[in-house]
Scaffold this motif. Structure first.
Motif, mmCIF file in Angstrom:
data_model
loop_
_atom_site.group_PDB
_atom_site.id
_atom_site.type_symbol
_atom_site.label_atom_id
_atom_site.label_comp_id
_atom_site.label_asym_id
_atom_site.label_seq_id
_atom_site.Cartn_x
_atom_site.Cartn_y
_atom_site.Cartn_z
ATOM 1 N N GLN A 35 28.739 -28.775 -34.633
ATOM 2 C CA GLN A 35 28.620 -29.994 -34.922
ATOM 3 C C GLN A 35 27.434 -30.520 -35.762
ATOM 4 O O GLN A 35 27.307 -31.682 -36.115
ATOM 5 N N ALA A 36 26.551 -29.776 -35.632
ATOM 6 C CA ALA A 36 25.095 -30.155 -36.164
ATOM 7 C C ALA A 36 24.568 -29.118 -36.958
ATOM 8 O O ALA A 36 24.645 -28.084 -37.253
ATOM 9 N N VAL A 37 23.608 -29.801 -37.948
ATOM 10 C CA VAL A 37 22.897 -28.748 -38.817
ATOM 11 C C VAL A 37 21.613 -28.561 -37.960
ATOM 12 O O VAL A 37 21.169 -29.288 -37.167
ATOM 13 N N LEU A 38 20.899 -27.457 -38.114
ATOM 14 C CA LEU A 38 19.572 -26.815 -37.279
ATOM 15 C C LEU A 38 18.426 -26.840 -38.287
ATOM 16 O O LEU A 38 18.720 -26.078 -39.373
ATOM 17 N N HIS A 39 17.565 -27.748 -38.136
ATOM 18 C CA HIS A 39 16.292 -27.608 -39.193
ATOM 19 C C HIS A 39 15.177 -26.734 -38.457
ATOM 20 O O HIS A 39 14.824 -27.025 -37.386
ATOM 21 N N MET A 40 14.941 -25.677 -39.063
ATOM 22 C CA MET A 40 13.963 -24.870 -38.408
ATOM 23 C C MET A 40 12.565 -24.770 -39.322
ATOM 24 O O MET A 40 12.882 -24.804 -40.634
ATOM 25 N N GLY A 41 11.524 -24.491 -38.443
ATOM 26 C CA GLY A 41 10.056 -24.023 -38.947
ATOM 27 C C GLY A 41 9.616 -22.898 -38.217
ATOM 28 O O GLY A 41 9.804 -22.808 -37.158
ATOM 29 N N VAL A 42 8.951 -22.231 -39.060
ATOM 30 C CA VAL A 42 8.821 -20.790 -38.813
ATOM 31 C C VAL A 42 7.075 -20.780 -38.880
ATOM 32 O O VAL A 42 6.743 -20.788 -40.085
ATOM 33 N N LYS A 43 6.466 -20.112 -37.932
ATOM 34 C CA LYS A 43 4.872 -20.305 -38.362
ATOM 35 C C LYS A 43 4.275 -18.908 -37.563
ATOM 36 O O LYS A 43 4.823 -18.573 -36.556
ATOM 37 N N PRO A 53 11.863 -17.342 -45.261
ATOM 38 C CA PRO A 53 11.315 -18.615 -45.379
ATOM 39 C C PRO A 53 10.452 -19.292 -44.236
ATOM 40 O O PRO A 53 10.810 -19.072 -43.200
ATOM 41 N N ALA A 54 9.566 -20.150 -44.660
ATOM 42 C CA ALA A 54 8.868 -20.951 -43.576
ATOM 43 C C ALA A 54 9.568 -22.096 -43.091
ATOM 44 O O ALA A 54 9.287 -22.599 -41.813
ATOM 45 N N GLU A 55 10.540 -22.723 -43.771
ATOM 46 C CA GLU A 55 11.308 -23.852 -43.286
ATOM 47 C C GLU A 55 12.536 -23.607 -43.821
ATOM 48 O O GLU A 55 13.067 -23.125 -44.916
ATOM 49 N N PHE A 56 13.644 -23.859 -43.196
ATOM 50 C CA PHE A 56 15.171 -23.904 -43.849
ATOM 51 C C PHE A 56 16.025 -24.465 -42.886
ATOM 52 O O PHE A 56 15.638 -25.249 -41.711
ATOM 53 N N ALA A 57 17.180 -24.859 -43.010
ATOM 54 C CA ALA A 57 18.297 -25.618 -42.450
ATOM 55 C C ALA A 57 19.348 -24.684 -42.505
ATOM 56 O O ALA A 57 20.021 -24.153 -43.460
ATOM 57 N N LEU A 58 20.168 -24.768 -41.284
ATOM 58 C CA LEU A 58 21.272 -23.816 -41.020
ATOM 59 C C LEU A 58 22.438 -24.916 -40.837
ATOM 60 O O LEU A 58 22.522 -25.841 -39.818
ATOM 61 N N LEU A 87 9.182 -20.097 -33.707
ATOM 62 C CA LEU A 87 10.007 -20.949 -34.361
ATOM 63 C C LEU A 87 10.352 -22.196 -33.809
ATOM 64 O O LEU A 87 10.373 -22.371 -32.174
ATOM 65 N N PHE A 88 10.445 -23.419 -34.576
ATOM 66 C CA PHE A 88 10.484 -24.581 -33.966
ATOM 67 C C PHE A 88 11.875 -25.396 -34.480
ATOM 68 O O PHE A 88 11.986 -25.193 -35.890
ATOM 69 N N GLY A 89 12.836 -25.748 -33.961
ATOM 70 C CA GLY A 89 14.059 -26.083 -34.434
ATOM 71 C C GLY A 89 14.603 -27.576 -33.964
ATOM 72 O O GLY A 89 14.193 -28.022 -32.643
ATOM 73 N N GLN A 90 15.179 -28.331 -34.950
ATOM 74 C CA GLN A 90 15.699 -29.700 -34.584
ATOM 75 C C GLN A 90 16.918 -29.796 -34.922
ATOM 76 O O GLN A 90 17.284 -29.655 -36.074
ATOM 77 N N GLU A 107 12.578 -24.045 -29.192
ATOM 78 C CA GLU A 107 11.279 -23.317 -29.364
ATOM 79 C C GLU A 107 11.428 -21.998 -29.168
ATOM 80 O O GLU A 107 12.066 -21.808 -28.024
ATOM 81 N N ALA A 108 11.290 -21.157 -30.036
ATOM 82 C CA ALA A 108 11.110 -19.584 -29.371
ATOM 83 C C ALA A 108 10.151 -18.696 -30.173
ATOM 84 O O ALA A 108 9.438 -19.314 -31.144
ATOM 85 N N GLU A 109 9.829 -17.631 -29.784
ATOM 86 C CA GLU A 109 8.888 -16.871 -30.268
ATOM 87 C C GLU A 109 9.449 -15.427 -30.586
ATOM 88 O O GLU A 109 10.293 -15.046 -29.572
#
Length: 128
Positions: A35-43, A53-58, A87-90, A107-109
């Motif tokens: 039901q939701a899009v997941l916006h991720m950032g990777v560092k 990619p360093a940032e993406f939406a699923l 990895l950080f996601g919202q 948050e994941a590593e």
């Protein structure tokens, strides 16, 4: 919650190579929510790793491969030590009706194990 297919990327079996040879590993992130899009950032925690990619939406039920490239020449004559990819996601609701039912931020590593011969300026053989 996203599903990672790897919690560790192991480069220890590789020889520390220079800029002419790219050494890569991949991990896949999945959005299990329907039901939701997941916006991720990777560092990366160190300068000798590149992430793509360093940032993406699923999209709901979507997946994305993350590529981690090893660049030991950036270690500036220091030995490479274990590192992490964070990895950080919202989650973002597709419509206002589902906004209250979003999963929590995540948050994941992923642990990164560098090559054993990790000195970027060292040769593979000792001089005689």
């Amino acid at each position: 919650m996203p599903v990672l297919d790897a919690t560790e990327l192991d480069f220890s079996g590789e020889q520390a190579a220079g800029p002419s040879r790219v050494i890569q590993r991949q991990a896949v992130v999945r959005n299990d929510d329907s039901q939701a899009v997941l916006h991720m950032g990777v560092k990366a925690s160190v300068a000798w790793l590149d992430l793509y990619p360093a940032e993406f939406a699923l999209a709901p039920r979507g997946a994305q491969a993350i590529t981690v490239e090893l660049h030991p020449e950036r270690a500036r004559n220091q030995a490479l030590s274990a590192a992490t990819v964070s990895l950080f996601g919202q989650y973002i609701a597709l419509d206002a009706a589902n906004a209250d039912a979003l999963p929590p931020d995540i948050e994941a590593e992923i642990a990164v194990i560098p090559p054993i011969s990790a000195c970027p300026q060292c040769g593979s053989e000792l001089p005689e």
